[in-house]
Design a protein around this motif. Sequence first.
Motif, PDB file in Angstrom:
ATOM      1  N   THR A 211      50.053  61.755  15.255  1.00 50.33           N
ATOM      2  CA  THR A 211      49.383  62.848  15.971  1.00 50.33           C
ATOM      3  C   THR A 211      50.230  64.108  15.966  1.00 50.33           C
ATOM      4  O   THR A 211      49.720  65.217  15.744  1.00 50.33           O
ATOM      5  CB  THR A 211      49.076  62.428  17.424  1.00 50.33           C
ATOM      6  OG1 THR A 211      48.226  61.271  17.414  1.00 50.33           O
ATOM      7  CG2 THR A 211      48.377  63.548  18.174  1.00 50.33           C
ATOM      8  N   SER A 215      49.738  67.961  14.187  1.00 51.21           N
ATOM      9  CA  SER A 215      49.554  69.041  15.156  1.00 51.21           C
ATOM     10  C   SER A 215      50.210  70.340  14.691  1.00 51.21           C
ATOM     11  O   SER A 215      50.839  70.403  13.632  1.00 51.21           O
ATOM     12  CB  SER A 215      50.157  68.624  16.502  1.00 51.21           C
ATOM     13  OG  SER A 215      51.580  68.608  16.411  1.00 51.21           O
ATOM     14  N   VAL A 477      40.941  66.566  17.422  1.00 46.37           N
ATOM     15  CA  VAL A 477      41.863  67.164  18.386  1.00 46.37           C
ATOM     16  C   VAL A 477      42.984  67.887  17.661  1.00 46.37           C
ATOM     17  O   VAL A 477      43.513  68.893  18.153  1.00 46.37           O
ATOM     18  CB  VAL A 477      42.422  66.098  19.352  1.00 46.37           C
ATOM     19  CG1 VAL A 477      43.273  65.064  18.625  1.00 46.37           C
ATOM     20  CG2 VAL A 477      43.220  66.750  20.473  1.00 46.37           C
ATOM     21  N   LYS A 486      39.284  63.476  19.292  1.00 46.80           N
ATOM     22  CA  LYS A 486      39.688  63.679  20.672  1.00 46.80           C
ATOM     23  C   LYS A 486      39.560  62.359  21.444  1.00 46.80           C
ATOM     24  O   LYS A 486      38.676  61.554  21.153  1.00 46.80           O
ATOM     25  CB  LYS A 486      38.814  64.746  21.330  1.00 46.80           C
ATOM     26  CG  LYS A 486      39.025  66.152  20.781  1.00 46.80           C
ATOM     27  CD  LYS A 486      38.116  67.141  21.497  1.00 46.80           C
ATOM     28  CE  LYS A 486      38.432  68.582  21.066  1.00 46.80           C
ATOM     29  NZ  LYS A 486      38.084  68.828  19.660  1.00 46.80           N
TER      30      LYS A 486
END
Length: 495
Positions: A211, A215, A477, A486
């Motif tokens: 994740t 990002s 997300v 998400k």
Amino acid sequence: MYVSEEVTLLLVAFLSCLIFFMGFKHFWRKGTLPPGPTPLPILGNFLQLSGGDIVQALLKHSEKYGDVFTVYLGSRPVIVVSGYKAVKEVYVDRGDDFLARGDVPSFDFYYKNYGIAFTSHIERWRDLRRFSLSTMRDFGMGKRSTEDQIQEEAQCLVTELKKTKESWVAPRLYISKATCNVIFSMMFGHRHDYEDEELVEVVSLMHESFTIICSTWGNIYEMFPHIMQWIPGKHQKIFVCLKKLLRFVEKSVEMNKKTLDENNPQNYVDAFLVKMKKEKNNPKSEFHMTNLVNSTLQIFFAGVETISTTLNYSLLLLLKYPDVLAKVHKEIDKVIGRDRCPKIQDRNQMPFTDAVIHEIQRFIDLIPMGVPRKTTRDITYRGYSLPKGTNVFPMLSSVLKDPTCFTYPNEFNPKNFLDESGELKKNDAFMPLAAGKRICLGEAMVRMELFNLLIPILQNFDLKSPVPPEDLDITPVVSGFGNIPKPYKMSFIPR
């Protein structure tokens, strides 16, 4: 506590200015590289790509500069290739020219060019891939024996979901445990109970690191790795997670060494250990402990995150589109019923369900920028001169949503894979895990797992959301190296 993204950006900008005069010579290496937005010294095209969604920023630039253009990630030039025809040329038509792995600093920091997935060393990759494919097939990848293991794990997963008793739960962890156990069995020869603390820690470490890599923090690190490694921020957690995962693999390998029967290897690690012993007197052998640990983690990581993220996204999309779920339920009841385990051959009799699984993979666009490649020699590509070692981003997102290849490129619609008679329609632009010689090692495994884990869930449960379908947000997300849905909650209602 992590510093804010704004502070990190200011630090990056400040340090970039300090080394501007030292680093200027690295710029304007354009030569005859494809055109693209004008880079700044040190910062490269950071300002043009820092709006939050690097994938959309790159696709937007392709509208101006065409299917092949250059961007600078910091001082590093990267050739961005978009559209089915151009990407196919990189993967398939001229695959040998682009066969080396490109730079992925977030992973390279620990892998250091070892292992099967992230090495740019072609001979190392060939030796490890040949061995890995052969070994994994020997232990049943894509065969009945592996399907039996997946079916058993699917029933364990269904049992765990029944224990939720229709309460609102986040499905990700349940799914990750199941996919992790499947890969555990193939790589190490055992599985874990769902409540096992080590299992929970491993899947949590993989998900957290993936994740962050996907990002904004991960994107900034990819552009300025030599600066960002000294700056505090959330990206530092990537390396904490990867270090723990490598230690877990090292510990598991040591356990396998203690129980190894050289005449009867039981799993991937066993087979690698046997190969190491056979080649211990070959100084050029790629079969040593460093490659064993790194290859095992890379296969393990990719296998768990690819399938668990796809399954997690699958349930969200089926909640969003209850009419599609209803048709899948109808086809399951007709072909399989509710009393026996689904089998992979059932998929041939379930064209709508098969189309839905294809469409899920296409629509979620799991690895939108593709895993980077590098040129293996000096080449001429579409009239431009690319030196050996040039990084290339084959934009899988632009292929999976190419309007010349799909009727409904930007919406979730199973008709993208159905012909007029309702049968499955093949599409060469369907390449969610790349294509060509360096396609995902476990592609056959992914197909089998997606069907044999998803269908038992749908066979046993109806899916319910705490919010109306129209209010469900299916945009990722984070969107960088990968697209991740998400967080959401749902209820599993026994059928």
